[in-house]
Design a protein around this motif. Structure first.
Motif, PDB file in Angstrom:
ATOM      1  N   ASP A 197      57.827  38.501  60.274  1.00 55.27           N
ATOM      2  CA  ASP A 197      58.063  37.499  61.372  1.00 55.27           C
ATOM      3  C   ASP A 197      58.932  37.973  62.787  1.00 55.27           C
ATOM      4  OD1 ASP A 197      56.785  35.624  59.842  1.00 55.27           O
ATOM      5  OD2 ASP A 197      58.687  34.947  58.787  1.00 55.27           O
ATOM      6  N   GLY A 198      59.138  39.223  62.838  1.00 52.76           N
ATOM      7  CA  GLY A 198      59.858  39.867  63.773  1.00 52.76           C
ATOM      8  C   GLY A 198      61.130  40.323  63.440  1.00 52.76           C
ATOM      9  N   ASP A 241      70.456  29.259  58.896  1.00 54.44           N
ATOM     10  CA  ASP A 241      70.161  30.082  59.719  1.00 54.44           C
ATOM     11  C   ASP A 241      70.088  29.769  61.023  1.00 54.44           C
ATOM     12  OD1 ASP A 241      67.502  29.014  59.869  1.00 54.44           O
ATOM     13  OD2 ASP A 241      66.871  30.407  58.315  1.00 54.44           O
ATOM     14  N   VAL A 242      70.318  30.354  62.078  1.00 53.59           N
ATOM     15  CA  VAL A 242      70.223  30.155  63.490  1.00 53.59           C
ATOM     16  C   VAL A 242      68.866  30.908  64.038  1.00 53.59           C
ATOM     17  CG1 VAL A 242      71.794  32.102  64.276  1.00 53.59           C
ATOM     18  CG2 VAL A 242      71.421  30.223  65.791  1.00 53.59           C
ATOM     19  N   MET A 243      68.105  29.774  64.423  1.00 49.17           N
ATOM     20  CA  MET A 243      66.879  30.268  65.029  1.00 49.17           C
ATOM     21  C   MET A 243      67.253  30.632  66.469  1.00 49.17           C
ATOM     22  SD  MET A 243      64.462  27.303  63.362  1.00 49.17           S
ATOM     23  CE  MET A 243      64.205  27.178  61.609  1.00 49.17           C
ATOM     24  N   SER A 244      67.067  31.912  66.817  1.00 43.26           N
ATOM     25  CA  SER A 244      67.604  32.388  68.068  1.00 43.26           C
ATOM     26  C   SER A 244      66.373  33.275  68.821  1.00 43.26           C
ATOM     27  CB  SER A 244      68.757  33.153  67.830  1.00 43.26           C
ATOM     28  OG  SER A 244      69.158  33.570  69.229  1.00 43.26           O
ATOM     29  N   PRO A 245      66.013  33.237  70.146  1.00 36.45           N
ATOM     30  CA  PRO A 245      65.222  34.178  70.683  1.00 36.45           C
ATOM     31  C   PRO A 245      65.999  35.395  70.942  1.00 36.45           C
ATOM     32  CG  PRO A 245      65.824  32.325  72.226  1.00 36.45           C
ATOM     33  CD  PRO A 245      66.434  32.123  70.858  1.00 36.45           C
ATOM     34  N   VAL A 286      67.358  34.424  62.691  1.00 39.34           N
ATOM     35  CA  VAL A 286      65.818  34.286  62.700  1.00 39.34           C
ATOM     36  C   VAL A 286      65.117  34.022  63.805  1.00 39.34           C
ATOM     37  CG1 VAL A 286      66.218  33.920  60.082  1.00 39.34           C
ATOM     38  CG2 VAL A 286      65.735  32.196  61.776  1.00 39.34           C
ATOM     39  N   PRO A 287      63.969  34.283  64.107  1.00 36.47           N
ATOM     40  CA  PRO A 287      63.223  33.949  65.310  1.00 36.47           C
ATOM     41  C   PRO A 287      63.033  32.340  65.360  1.00 36.47           C
ATOM     42  CG  PRO A 287      61.902  35.603  64.245  1.00 36.47           C
ATOM     43  CD  PRO A 287      63.121  35.312  63.291  1.00 36.47           C
ATOM     44  N   PRO A 288      62.911  31.786  66.588  1.00 37.03           N
ATOM     45  CA  PRO A 288      62.566  30.311  66.519  1.00 37.03           C
ATOM     46  C   PRO A 288      61.448  29.811  65.629  1.00 37.03           C
ATOM     47  CG  PRO A 288      63.164  31.168  68.720  1.00 37.03           C
ATOM     48  CD  PRO A 288      62.858  32.514  67.660  1.00 37.03           C
ATOM     49  N   ASP A 291      61.237  28.924  72.583  1.00 38.91           N
ATOM     50  CA  ASP A 291      62.403  29.112  73.993  1.00 38.91           C
ATOM     51  C   ASP A 291      63.612  28.318  73.586  1.00 38.91           C
ATOM     52  OD1 ASP A 291      61.221  26.546  73.729  1.00 38.91           O
ATOM     53  OD2 ASP A 291      61.381  26.278  75.888  1.00 38.91           O
ATOM     54  N   ARG A 292      63.928  27.878  72.163  1.00 38.41           N
ATOM     55  CA  ARG A 292      64.725  26.930  71.925  1.00 38.41           C
ATOM     56  C   ARG A 292      65.578  27.562  70.570  1.00 38.41           C
ATOM     57  NH1 ARG A 292      64.776  20.863  69.559  1.00 38.41           N
ATOM     58  NH2 ARG A 292      66.877  20.563  69.503  1.00 38.41           N
ATOM     59  N   SER A 293      67.040  27.787  70.762  1.00 37.87           N
ATOM     60  CA  SER A 293      67.880  28.206  69.829  1.00 37.87           C
ATOM     61  C   SER A 293      68.691  27.063  69.048  1.00 37.87           C
ATOM     62  CB  SER A 293      68.996  28.931  70.204  1.00 37.87           C
ATOM     63  OG  SER A 293      69.738  29.450  69.372  1.00 37.87           O
TER      64      SER A 293
END
Length: 265
Positions: A41-42, A13-17, A58-60, A66-68
């Motif tokens: 979780d959002g 998964d990519v943790m992205s804001p 998914v969320p960071p 602040d990081r993806s």
């Protein structure tokens, strides 16, 4: 339910804001479609290639809002036991094993050199529904400046057998399960920009590497490396608009002979 061998890469998964931005970018570059799944979780957004689940947005992680970044998950039959081996082998458990309803159980961790990865104990969600095809995961490599730490850690946590690349110019190992190679490990050299964090770089299959690069740049991404022809295909490393790095590869364009690998005692 199909049970993947312990240590098999089974999900990413990519943790992205910026969930919307991630959908626009990866939909354009990899051809993904998306389905939003209810989450406490959002947001949790599954990505599909040709109707098969191949990744998620998914969320960071907590403390890194602040990081993806991309996270690769390795299969486990018992996430609690795997978390114990992670700690015993010098790693750090960032998120203790938690049950995700009947989907499965997961935890997040770092190896002793700081490489982020996840552990997934499958329930109803078995992981990748497809691999190797267009838009799907096909390979991953641990990138680290402290390879000796990763080399000791991962085979202690998972039942990997290691092989070494016989190439004086490249410090590269391959971790395997039985006769199948499942994960690479590369020493980061001065070619990597200063400040680049150790990570697991995930590869996704594309039908045309150069076209994927052009589309990524058009959508606000950054070309980090390549495109380059290799014995495994033509590949390039990209950064998405939020800063998460990953690679794309066209495996139909392999050039040259593959490297010689020898068993590590």
């Amino acid at each position: 339910m199909a049970v993947r061998p312990e240590g098999t890469p089974c999900w990413a998964d990519v943790m992205s804001p910026d969930a919307g931005g991630a959908k626009r970018f990866y939909g354009g570059v990899l051809g993904w479609t998306f389905v939003e799944v209810p989450s406490e979780d959002g947001y949790y957004i599954e990505a599909y290639a040709d109707g098969k689940a191949v990744a998620a947005v998914v969320p960071p992680a907590p403390g890194q809002e602040d990081r993806s970044q991309w996270c690769l998950y390795l299969a486990s039959g018992d996430a609690v036991a795997t978390a114990g081996r992670i700690r015993d082998s010098g790693g750090r458990v960032l998120m203790e094993p938690v049950q995700a309803d009947d989907l499965g159980a997961l935890c997040l961790a770092r190896d002793p050199g700081g490489v982020l990865f996840g552990v997934w104990q499958a329930g109803r969600h078995e992981g990748f529904q497809a691999t190797a095809g267009p838009g799907a995961y096909c390979w991953a490599e641990v990138l680290t400046r402290e390879p000796e730490k990763s080399d000791a850690f991962f085979p202690a946590v998972f039942p990997y057998r290691a092989k070494r690349r016989e190439d004086a110019e490249t410090d590269f190992r391959v971790f395997g399960l039985g006769d199948r190679s499942v994960l690479g490990r590369m020493r980061m050299t001065e070619d990597f920009p200063p400040g680049t964090s150790p990570c697991i770089n995930v590869y996704f299959t594309v039908t045309d590497c150069d076209a994927a690069v052009a589309r990524a740049v058009e959508l606000g991404g950054v070309l980090r490396f390549g495109p380059l022809d290799t014995p495994f295909g033509r590949f390039a490393t990209l950064g998405d608009p939020q800063g998460a790095d990953f690679s794309v590869i066209d495996t139909t364009t392999a050039r040259g002979e593959g490297p010689t690998l020898t068993d590590v005692p």
